[in-house]
Design a protein around this motif. Structure first.
Motif, PDB file in Angstrom:
ATOM      1  N   ILE A   2     -62.216  93.183  -1.900  1.00 27.52           N
ATOM      2  CA  ILE A   2     -62.820  92.944  -3.223  1.00 27.52           C
ATOM      3  C   ILE A   2     -62.111  91.763  -3.910  1.00 27.52           C
ATOM      4  O   ILE A   2     -62.748  90.894  -4.510  1.00 27.52           O
ATOM      5  CB  ILE A   2     -62.752  94.230  -4.082  1.00 27.52           C
ATOM      6  CG1 ILE A   2     -63.522  95.351  -3.375  1.00 27.52           C
ATOM      7  CG2 ILE A   2     -63.288  93.981  -5.489  1.00 27.52           C
ATOM      8  CD1 ILE A   2     -63.367  96.727  -3.989  1.00 27.52           C
ATOM      9  N   THR A  45     -56.344  97.048  -6.217  1.00 26.43           N
ATOM     10  CA  THR A  45     -57.749  96.919  -5.809  1.00 26.43           C
ATOM     11  C   THR A  45     -57.801  96.500  -4.333  1.00 26.43           C
ATOM     12  O   THR A  45     -57.011  95.652  -3.901  1.00 26.43           O
ATOM     13  CB  THR A  45     -58.428  95.832  -6.679  1.00 26.43           C
ATOM     14  OG1 THR A  45     -58.334  96.227  -8.042  1.00 26.43           O
ATOM     15  CG2 THR A  45     -59.886  95.656  -6.298  1.00 26.43           C
ATOM     16  N   THR A  93     -69.251  93.585  -3.499  1.00 23.37           N
ATOM     17  CA  THR A  93     -68.465  93.953  -2.317  1.00 23.37           C
ATOM     18  C   THR A  93     -67.934  95.393  -2.447  1.00 23.37           C
ATOM     19  O   THR A  93     -67.803  96.114  -1.460  1.00 23.37           O
ATOM     20  CB  THR A  93     -67.293  92.964  -2.139  1.00 23.37           C
ATOM     21  OG1 THR A  93     -67.861  91.656  -2.049  1.00 23.37           O
ATOM     22  CG2 THR A  93     -66.468  93.248  -0.918  1.00 23.37           C
ATOM     23  N   ALA A  94     -67.637  95.802  -3.682  1.00 24.64           N
ATOM     24  CA  ALA A  94     -67.152  97.179  -3.892  1.00 24.64           C
ATOM     25  C   ALA A  94     -68.255  98.207  -3.654  1.00 24.64           C
ATOM     26  O   ALA A  94     -67.979  99.365  -3.366  1.00 24.64           O
ATOM     27  CB  ALA A  94     -66.604  97.318  -5.314  1.00 24.64           C
ATOM     28  N   ALA A 154     -67.565  90.265  -7.391  1.00 24.76           N
ATOM     29  CA  ALA A 154     -66.682  91.113  -6.585  1.00 24.76           C
ATOM     30  C   ALA A 154     -67.209  92.545  -6.504  1.00 24.76           C
ATOM     31  O   ALA A 154     -67.017  93.237  -5.496  1.00 24.76           O
ATOM     32  CB  ALA A 154     -65.275  91.099  -7.189  1.00 24.76           C
ATOM     33  N   SER A 155     -67.888  92.986  -7.561  1.00 18.08           N
ATOM     34  CA  SER A 155     -68.393  94.364  -7.599  1.00 18.08           C
ATOM     35  C   SER A 155     -69.425  94.618  -6.503  1.00 18.08           C
ATOM     36  O   SER A 155     -69.565  95.745  -6.024  1.00 18.08           O
ATOM     37  CB  SER A 155     -69.022  94.664  -8.964  1.00 18.08           C
ATOM     38  OG  SER A 155     -68.038  94.605  -9.968  1.00 18.08           O
TER      39      SER A 155
END
Ligand SMILES: Cc1ncc(COP(=O)(O)O)c(C=O)c1O
Length: 389
Positions: A48, A44, A281-282, A278-279
């Motif tokens: 992230i 990943t 940021t993705a 975190a998603s």
């Protein structure tokens, strides 16, 4: 323990036979190359991971809203607008434990006895299993390499009955890598416009398109398609986040939103709070250069794999324009893809998935989500195996 009758509706996974044989051969010391995985071999992206660490340190560790935090749904809403020109309000989005879970929620919440779900074959194997488990009937539309595994308007027309409830579209496709063009989707839209059929559009591989291919979101075709499409997407494939378990649905249908939220509130509740943080940021563009780096790498591997595969006498492959799979035609050398894959594995140590696992005999699926040396070695072994048949 007596197991519930409904479990009989689920089939054993065909790929388990290949995976088990592969494991046994490895344990006995045999050199096995695996091309069966449906996930990127990259880690990943660091930005992230950093966002996840920050969320953990900030004690972002509590229950959230069942359907996902407002911040995450806002980021998804912005992504759908930016990338796909789709206007979904954050309240029209539900985040679940991967796209697989989004699909399961939809079928559980909507399918009744006698409902038919139209699924183009070859398909991602989860669709028919979930539909059957929920009591629905699968209506397959068989395709082959002559239409690049895409259904035609006429085929769709022929498959529709008064019981048709959903059509599932997967673009780009697992297992074939084919991508529907805007014009092809418009011709399917023409067939659907006078029906009550809803589309479930699985766009999981959206970012993985090659050679200048343009991805078209199914819901973006026109207002009618926007209203009848449930858009499914997630981060597993394009952002190398399979283990984080984040997927989502977006729909204008208020009844489906309400029912799915109710079901999820009594089953899993919200997905992992760290993953949610975190998603964002993705999705907000911070990882775009990493995502593009992986796409470019997959494109290079695809060129290599297609070239080498098409040099093998007796095999042929349509150049996929998306995802990370080759769906290879073996009809000139075998009429039993399961046997072909078992022999390929035991004789030359190459693990691929038989076409029959995806509802189409006469093919196998090879994932090129692995490094170039492994691709070269594996396809050389396939060439040797085919020569000796
Ligand atoms: C077409 C397609 N949709 C959805 C998924 C599952 O995605 P997730 O990891 O979000 O459950 C896969 C995984 O193989 C897939 O191939």
């Amino acid at each position: 323990m007596k197991i519930a009758k409904r479990m009989d509706r689920l089939s054993e996974s065909i790929t388990i036979a290949i995976t088990t044989l592969s494991r046994e051969l490895k344990a006995s010391g045999k050199d096995v190359l695996s091309f069966s995985a449906g996930e990127p071999d990259f880690g990943t992206p660091q930005v992230i991971k950093d966002a996840a660490i920050k969320a953990l340190e900030n004690n972002d560790t509590r229950y959230t809203a069942v359907e996902g935090t407002p911040a995450l749904r806002d980021a998804i809403s912005k992504k759908l607008k930016r990338d796909n020109n789709l206007d979904y309000d954050p309240s029209e989005i539900i985040v679940s434990v991967g796209a697989k879970h989004s699909l399961f929620n939809i079928f559980q919440a909507t399918i009744q006895e006698d409902d038919e779900v139209i699924i183009p074959a070859p398909y991602w194997v989860t669709y028919p299993e979930q539909v059957k488990y929920c009591g629905g009937t699968v209506v397959e539309i068989l395709t082959d390499d002559s239409t690049n595994f895409k259904i035609t308007a006429q085929q769709l027309k022929d498959a529709i009955t008064p019981k048709s409830k959903f059509l599932i579209l997967t673009t780009p496709s697992n297992p074939t890598g084919s991508v529907y063009s805007k014009e092809e989707l418009e011709s399917l839209a023409e067939v659907l416009k006078d029906t009550n059929i809803m589309i479930i559009s699985d766009e999981m591989y959206e970012k993985l398109v090659y050679d200048g291919t343009k991805f078209t979101a199914v819901a973006s075709i026109n207002d009618d398609m926007f209203a009848r499409t449930i858009t499914i997407n997630g981060l597993s494939k394009a952002v190398a986040m399979t283990g984080w378990r984040m997927g989502y649905l977006a729909t204008k249908d208020k009844d489906i939103l309400k029912a799915v939220k109710k079901l999820q509130s009594q089953s899993t509740s919200n997905i992992n709070s760290i993953t949610q943080a975190a998603s964002i940021t993705a999705l907000d563009g911070s990882a775009d250069s990493d995502i593009e780096m992986m796409r470019v790498e997959f494109e290079k591997r695809k060129h290599l794999a297609v070239k080498l595969m098409n040099e093998i006498d007796g095999l042929s492959v349509v150049d996929p324009t998306g995802a990370f799979y080759l769906f290879v035609n073996i009809k000139d050398v075998s009429n039993d893809s399961m046997q072909f894959c078992q022999d390929l594995l035991s004789e030359v140590g190459v693990a691929v998935v038989p076409g029959v696992a995806f509802g189409l005999e006469g093919y196998f699926r090879l994932s090129f989500a692995t490094d170039e040396d492994t691709i070269k070695d594996g396809i050389n072994r396939i060439a040797k195996f085919v020569k000796d048949i």
